[in-house]
Scaffold this active site. Structure first.
Site, PDB file in Angstrom:
ATOM      1  N   GLU A 188     -36.685  38.692 -13.474  1.00 16.34           N
ATOM      2  CA  GLU A 188     -35.435  39.420 -13.778  1.00 16.34           C
ATOM      3  C   GLU A 188     -34.154  38.294 -13.224  1.00 16.34           C
ATOM      4  OE1 GLU A 188     -37.637  41.039 -12.616  1.00 16.34           O
ATOM      5  OE2 GLU A 188     -38.117  42.921 -14.004  1.00 16.34           O
ATOM      6  N   ASP A 226     -15.968   3.132 -21.581  1.00 14.50           N
ATOM      7  CA  ASP A 226     -15.165   2.298 -21.775  1.00 14.50           C
ATOM      8  C   ASP A 226     -14.600   1.520 -20.567  1.00 14.50           C
ATOM      9  OD1 ASP A 226     -12.787   1.141 -23.154  1.00 14.50           O
ATOM     10  OD2 ASP A 226     -11.677   3.022 -23.324  1.00 14.50           O
ATOM     11  N   ASP A 239     -11.011   8.388 -24.348  1.00 14.29           N
ATOM     12  CA  ASP A 239      -9.479   9.183 -23.930  1.00 14.29           C
ATOM     13  C   ASP A 239      -8.812   9.451 -25.198  1.00 14.29           C
ATOM     14  OD1 ASP A 239      -9.241   6.493 -24.654  1.00 14.29           O
ATOM     15  OD2 ASP A 239      -8.512   5.788 -22.657  1.00 14.29           O
ATOM     16  N   ASP A 296     -11.766   9.205 -30.101  1.00 15.38           N
ATOM     17  CA  ASP A 296     -13.122   9.279 -29.322  1.00 15.38           C
ATOM     18  C   ASP A 296     -13.784  10.543 -29.697  1.00 15.38           C
ATOM     19  OD1 ASP A 296     -13.036   6.651 -28.346  1.00 15.38           O
ATOM     20  OD2 ASP A 296     -11.849   7.369 -26.878  1.00 15.38           O
ATOM     21  N   GLU A 316     -48.818  39.931  -6.940  1.00 13.73           N
ATOM     22  CA  GLU A 316     -48.693  41.124  -7.845  1.00 13.73           C
ATOM     23  C   GLU A 316     -49.892  41.409  -8.630  1.00 13.73           C
ATOM     24  OE1 GLU A 316     -44.864  40.820  -9.601  1.00 13.73           O
ATOM     25  OE2 GLU A 316     -43.703  40.822  -7.898  1.00 13.73           O
TER      26      GLU A 316
END
Length: 914
Positions: A294, A336, A630, A634, A699
């Site tokens: 969980e 760039d 930028d 782009d 378990e």
């Protein structure tokens, strides 16, 4: 009337005036503009001048998908099982986790749609048009094809326009990525060139930086170049991140294992323990609930959220949590140049005249007569303005740098004197690569001052200023010397401008450009530099060590891009440089082969489509790609890449909306820091998955011991104790492990393959068959120790009302605490996968220490608080039993420390043997 898309075919046989008239006829317009009624009719026909979505919102389906995600389905199953065993409170908590996660993921999905909406911000609110023969201001959304618009300095152009008269300078950086303004003139016509380079066209979303012009609108809304880019951005669909795909695989793996074990337990319980079908199903449900992690989803979400906050403090804002992990698997960064690798700030580097080269690190009084002439030309042929103490520098960055050079060389760069002497100006022509001014001196002489690209200026010169400032003939030897110096500057990554002049008698200045820009006297060169950012070279070196490839994609000149790439260490001395013309000739297959074949490659003068195709080619080869950008142009590439990285300072709103990460400092080093953070997060995800998975074995063992003994051994762990362990005591240490510091050598290993799973076979062997089995043995030792000391024997009744019932409750409590103390040892063991814990610091993760302390406090409440004793079936333990638990963490931790030591020893021996 034809559609906007094909309304205009440029007639190559006509002169500019005839071509403009042909377009007006095609658009059924005139130089006097449209009538208001006709404009209204066309607005209905073509629609408003705005960017819009092509499809309907699909948010209901997207929201439903968040609730049917594989891990969400697993959590729904866990909630149902919790209800079956009567744990409504915990079931409600799991449902709350599902709802919160779905809501968060849905909000992230909506972020992608905002990129197209942000493009609309590049359209102005008002535009000046000619309607009914008069000038009117209208809303930009009301512009239609055929409208005559007026453009002035400072205007943002509202539609795609063909100029009919006048000339303007336009900042096209949002569309082309080039920062130098370009000239657009009605008298200049181009044929067979890309539409963005046509000198008689101006485009929606660009800015007029100077001049005045009148033009006719030929495209609006989604039919403009800006709209085409918006459509490209919209068509590019983002794929799930590597972590999102891996979480789905983990969810299905957990579901499959859990269901198979639960189904297998039913016949074992019925025929081995002789339980009824109802009880067998009930215990199987409890087993399945115990197998469901969980806490996995909230731990992953919170771990990524912590990483996002940490990256924000380093200048990287991540908009989607899963992008942090994607950065960790990045193996290609497409970057760039201007503003990312460099400072985006031109500075004068050196000057050259007939007397030789001079660096800008000496006093201006030392300038030779020839250099003083260079300074005078640079100050006169210029439209920038230097700061006066209160205002900042204004103008083109290149011209500002030239003024700084002129000032250092002793010239007067004041704007007042410059404007007083200027008689005429020929704007910078991008085809000629020249700018010229004609300036008067004392009313009796005129001077032609020209600056531009050396290859454009030098052929127009017949003389050169000697070292003493006197003109001498410009023979072949001088031309070769000048050309050699230009090549030297270019090879150093410097931008070179040539300066020349000519004296004219007083009178009417030349009206034609050709008459002014001839028979010039060459004065010298000024070289400018956009220096690399501090720390970029070190960041590039870290990328090389980490196996990350860097590809430069820029709109700048090939030589400049190559020189900067060499300077910061991205390439060696001979990189492969692909220009726009070269790129146009490549097919998709050839592009893929070129990228694979050439390890050091630079794409110069790259178009928006080029960046998009490069990203798609890399991703098609299985690379995880980070793409910087930028400008508006782009946006499609930022969408297509696994990680779109936008510039926070110089970037446009469109790029920032389309990207998944924004660099607030525009610095390449922030990308590398984010990659390192992503790798650390992925490692930590594996660590806390190992931590969570390791509880499955103890378990399961508890249930199998009960079933395989035929019920002779009572159930060592109740279902509610198991759920209390899963949801309560386990979560806080898992969260702390998600904040584990990076292991040594994190950036010295190559990126993991794109398809590599977050779960590996060796990881399962370690968690299930080593750590989990070790904890199982320890917890069962504690369980039997308590029972046997109380006089229990196999088959003895331990139910409510029996004499051994209290001892049984203490025994299950001992099992529960044995799991807890064993998991404490597991938490320290999984902190490192290969190295010793001492190498990273036993106490270096203070969050883990706090989490363990909180876990022990919570467990104390579970064991000693009467309400929880009644709910969980726990019982208080005497101090002697608690002392027995103290060695558990050290046994688990020490065993795994020994295992890792043996693995490292074997690895070293194997390396020595080879």
């Amino acid at each position: 009337m034809r559609s906007q898309h094909d309304a205009w075919v440029r007639p190559p046989e006509l002169d500019p005036e005839e071509a403009a008239d042909a377009l007006l006829r095609d658009l059924r317009s005139s130089r006097g503009g449209l009538s208001g009624r006709e404009a209204g009719r066309r607005l209905v026909q073509y629609g408003p001048n705005e960017l819009r979505r092509r499809g309907k919102r699909r948010w209901p389906g997207e929201l439903v998908r968040q609730f049917t995600h594989p891990l969400a389905l697993l959590l729904w199953l866990a909630a149902a099982l919790l209800l079956m065993v009567g744990s409504q409170v915990v079931a409600g908590a799991v449902v709350l986790i599902i709802v919160l996660n779905a809501a968060f993921a849905f909000v992230q999905e909506l972020q992608a749609e905002r990129a197209v909406e942000a493009l609309a911000m590049y359209l102005p609110q008002r535009a000046t048009v000619v309607r009914d023969g008069a000038h009117r201001e209208v809303d930009a959304v009301e512009l239609v094809p055929g409208d005559i618009v007026l453009i002035e300095e400072g205007d943002r152009i509202a539609a795609d326009v063909r100029l009919l008269g006048g000339a303007i300078e336009v900042d096209m950086s949002a569309l082309t990525g080039e920062s130098v303004p370009v000239v657009r003139s009605a008298t200049m016509q181009d044929v067979r060139v890309p539409v963005l380079r046509a000198h008689d066209l101006a485009f929606s979303g660009t800015n007029c930086t100077g001049g005045e012009a009148r033009g006719v609108v030929f495209a609006t809304g989604m039919h403009t170049e800006l709209g085409r880019i918006a459509a490209l951005s919209e068509r590019v669909e983002q794929e799930p991140s590597p972590l999102e795909r891996q979480v789905r695989r983990v969810a299905w793996l957990i579901a499959a294992v859990s269901v198979l074990l639960a189904l297998a337990f039913i016949p074992v319980a019925m025929f081995g323990a002789h339980l009824s079908l109802t009880n067998a199903v009930l215990f199987a449900a409890g087993l399945l609930a115990g197998m469901v992690p969980e806490g996995l989803l909230p731990v992953i979400t919170l771990a990524l959220a912590v990483a996002v906050r940490a990256l924000a403090s380093r200048g990287a804002l991540v908009k989607r949590l899963s992008a942090v992990e994607t950065l960790g698997s990045t193996d290609v960064i497409c970057t760039d140049k201007t503003g990312t690798l460099t400072e985006n700030r031109m500075r004068p580097a050196a000057a050259w005249s007939a007397g030789g080269r001079a660096e800008f690190d000496w006093a201006s009084s030392g300038a030779s007569p020839a250099l003083r002439a260079v300074a005078r030309i640079a100050a006169a042929c210029n439209n920038a303005e230097l700061p006066d103490g209160e205002s900042e520098a204004a103008g083109d960055p290149t011209e500002i740098a030239l003024l700084l050079a002129a000032t250092r060389l002793g010239a007067d760069a004041g704007i007042a004197a410059r404007e007083a002497e200027r008689c005429r100006q020929f704007h910078f022509d991008p085809e000629l690569k020249l700018m010229t001014t004609i300036d008067g001196h004392d009313g009796d002489v005129l001077s032609v001052h020209t600056k531009g690209a050396p290859e454009s200026v030098l052929p127009r010169c017949t003389r050169i200023l000697g070292e003493d400032g006197e003109p001498v003939p410009l023979d072949d030897a001088w031309r070769e010397r000048v050309t050699a110096q230009v090549d030297t500057f270019a090879s150093e990554g410097l931008r070179v401008l040539a300066l020349a002049e000519r004296m004219l008698p007083a009178g009417q200045p030349p009206q034609r450009r050709d008459d002014a820009e001839r028979e010039l006297c060459f004065a010298g060169l000024i070289a400018l530099i956009d220096p690399p950012r501090e720390g970029v070279a070190e960041a590039v070196a870290r990328c090389r060590t980490a196996g990350i490839r860097i590809i430069v994609i820029t709109g700048d000149h090939p030589l400049t891009a190559a020189a900067v790439a060499r300077r910061v260490g991205i390439t060696g001395p001979d990189p492969t440089v692909v220009t726009a013309e070269d790129f146009e000739r490549l097919s998709e297959a050839e592009l893929g082969k070129l990228i694979r074949r050439e390890p050091e490659i630079i794409f110069a003068r790259a178009s928006p489509e080029a960046k998009l195709h490069i990203a798609e080619a890399l991703r098609g080869d299985g690379h995880v790609v980070a793409m910087t950008g930028d400008g508006v142009n782009d946006a499609p590439a930022l969408h297509s890449a696994d990680i779109g990285v936008a510039m926070g300072k110089s970037g446009t709103d469109v790029a920032r909306e389309a990207a998944t990460m924004i660099l607030t400092d525009d610095n390449f080093t922030s990308i590398v820091s984010a990659v390192q953070a992503g790798r650390r997060i992925y490692d930590n995800v594996r660590k806390f998955i190992s931590y969570i998975f390791s509880h499955a074995t103890p378990e399961i063992v508890a249930f199998l011991v009960f079933a395989l003994s035929g019920g002779a051994i009572p159930l060592p762990l109740t279902i509610l104790q198991l759920l209390a362990f899963d949801v309560g005591s386990e979560t806080l240490p898992a969260l702390a492990i998600s904040r584990e510091p990076a292991e040594p050598g994190l950036m010295d290993r190559p990126p993991r393959p794109r398809g590599e799973g977050v779960i590996r076979g060796s990881m399962l062997v370690r968690t299930w068959l080593f750590l989990g089995l070790l904890v199982s043995v320890l917890q069962m030792v504690g369980f039997f120790y308590v029972l046997v000391r109380s006089g229990w024997h196999p088959g003895a009744q331990v139910g409510p009302g029996q004499p051994l019932h209290h001892a049984y409750q203490q025994a299950t409590t001992m099992t529960f605490l044995g799991m807890v103390f064993g998991q404490i040892g597991t938490a320290f063991a999984v902190r490192t996968q290969h190295a010793s814990l001492r190498s990273i610091g036993v106490f270096s993760n203070r969050h883990l220490l706090a989490g363990i302390a909180a876990e022990l406090a919570l467990v104390g409440i579970f064991v000693y608080a009467p309400p929880f004793q009644a709910l969980l079936g726990t019982a208080a333990l005497p101090p002697g039993y608690l002392v027995l638990l103290l060695p558990y963490p050290f046994i688990v931790w020490g065993a795994d420390e020994l295992r890792r030591y043996l693995v490292r020893l074997g690895t070293r021996r194997a390396q020595l043997a080879t």
